[in-house]
Enzyme design. Structure first.
Site, PDB file in Angstrom:
ATOM      1  N   ASP A   1     -13.372  -3.651  -3.483  1.00 53.11           N
ATOM      2  CA  ASP A   1     -13.573  -3.418  -2.191  1.00 53.11           C
ATOM      3  C   ASP A   1     -15.089  -3.728  -1.335  1.00 53.11           C
ATOM      4  O   ASP A   1     -15.656  -3.340  -1.261  1.00 53.11           O
ATOM      5  CB  ASP A   1     -13.119  -1.996  -1.117  1.00 53.11           C
ATOM      6  CG  ASP A   1     -11.778  -2.369  -1.772  1.00 53.11           C
ATOM      7  OD1 ASP A   1     -10.714  -2.836  -2.154  1.00 53.11           O
ATOM      8  OD2 ASP A   1     -11.096  -0.442  -2.194  1.00 53.11           O
TER       9      ASP A   1
ATOM     10  N   ASP B   1       0.860  -0.663   0.368  1.00 58.02           N
ATOM     11  CA  ASP B   1       0.015  -0.065   0.305  1.00 58.02           C
ATOM     12  C   ASP B   1       0.743   1.270   0.089  1.00 58.02           C
ATOM     13  O   ASP B   1       1.577   1.520   0.658  1.00 58.02           O
ATOM     14  CB  ASP B   1      -0.557   0.482   1.254  1.00 58.02           C
ATOM     15  CG  ASP B   1      -2.080  -1.076   1.050  1.00 58.02           C
ATOM     16  OD1 ASP B   1      -2.405  -1.949  -0.788  1.00 58.02           O
ATOM     17  OD2 ASP B   1      -2.706  -1.292   2.537  1.00 58.02           O
TER      18      ASP B   1
END
Length: 272
Positions: free
Chosen positions: A135, A12
């Site tokens: 997501d 990330d």
């Protein structure tokens, strides 16, 4: 015969004065610095990672493009495939990221807002260059029509698609969106449970399995790995084609080699 399962470390990224750092948080929040992305990437390749994923986690929220400098540096240093995601909203964005050296790009928010963008990107660049990231988050309001209801520990819920780095909910059912994504020509799905992200409690297996069973394309399980057993469960109970993890690798709890060794012990095929 079971296909070889891929082990994919995820990095990330957060934009900073140095051009991008690896961070890790819980449920997409409480981010803490973990280090330089390219150094991590080189380490994971040396450990035997099959692929890597770089996610620029604030690009969509900040309305900017992905961190191209990191992609260029990674492309110069790596031989394994890697995917970049975050803020990919136009065909020009896709082209820039591929030109910078990414093997594949991941489309999430822009694809939910405009599904035609997915089909156009696939037509323009090829299905094997496009990953669709989904997501999701559990929603206890089962009065919503047309959703797939799950039950666990006496609680009923459905999985709602979230966008904008997990900050905005859409009212869309995750299983149905996955089916639509496949119909649009998607090559694979990167499925992340926001409820499990960074918790080290294990993958959200009900939705992983449901999506994997609903589509014929590979599903990458993401969100929540804390042990080797969690990664085993991702492919055995979740039926995922690949398992992705971040925290356990970043902070040296396990190596990619540890995961592959455990898979081999369990009779799960992986690449050497």
């Amino acid at each position: 015969m079971m296909k070889e399962k891929r082990i994919i470390p995820c990095l990330d990224l957060l934009l900073d004065e140095n051009g991008g750092r690896v961070v890790k948080g819980i449920e997409f929040e409480e981010l803490k610095d973990a280090g330089d992305p390219v150094e991590f990437a080189k380490k994971y390749e040396a450990q035997g990672a099959d692929e890597l994923v770089f996610l620029d986690i604030t690009a969509s929220v900040q309305g900017r493009e992905t961190i191209l400098d990191v992609i260029k540096r990674a492309a110069e240093s790596l031989t394994i495939p890697f995917t970049i995601g975050g803020g990919i909203s136009t065909l020009e964005n896709v082209q820039k990221n591929l030109d910078a050296g990414a093997t594949k790009v991941s489309i999430n928010t822009a694809g939910v807002k405009n599904p035609e963008f997915i089909s156009k990107a696939i037509e323009e660049f090829g299905a094997n260059r496009i990953v669709i990231a989904i997501d999701c988050k559990r929603n206890p309001d089962i009065s919503v029509e047309g959703v797939n209801v799950f039950e666990e520990n006496g609680q009923k819920f459905w999985y709602e698609v979230a966008i904008m780095g997990g900050n905005e909910h859409t009212g869309m059912d995750t299983v149905e969106w996955a089916k639509q994504v496949e119909a649009l020509g998607a090559y694979e799905i990167l499925l992340t449970s926001k409820d499990r992200d960074g918790t080290c409690d294990g993958y959200d297996l009900p939705i992983t399995r449901a999506v994997a069973e609903a589509v014929s394309i590979p599903v990458i399980a993401s969100g929540g790995v804390g042990t080797l057993e969690h990664m085993v469960e991702g492919v055995t109970e979740g039926d995922a084609g690949a398992v992705l993890a971040a925290s356990i690798f970043h902070f040296d709890k396990y190596t990619v080699g540890d995961v592959k060794e455990e898979f081999r012990k369990r009779g799960i095929p992986v690449k050497d």
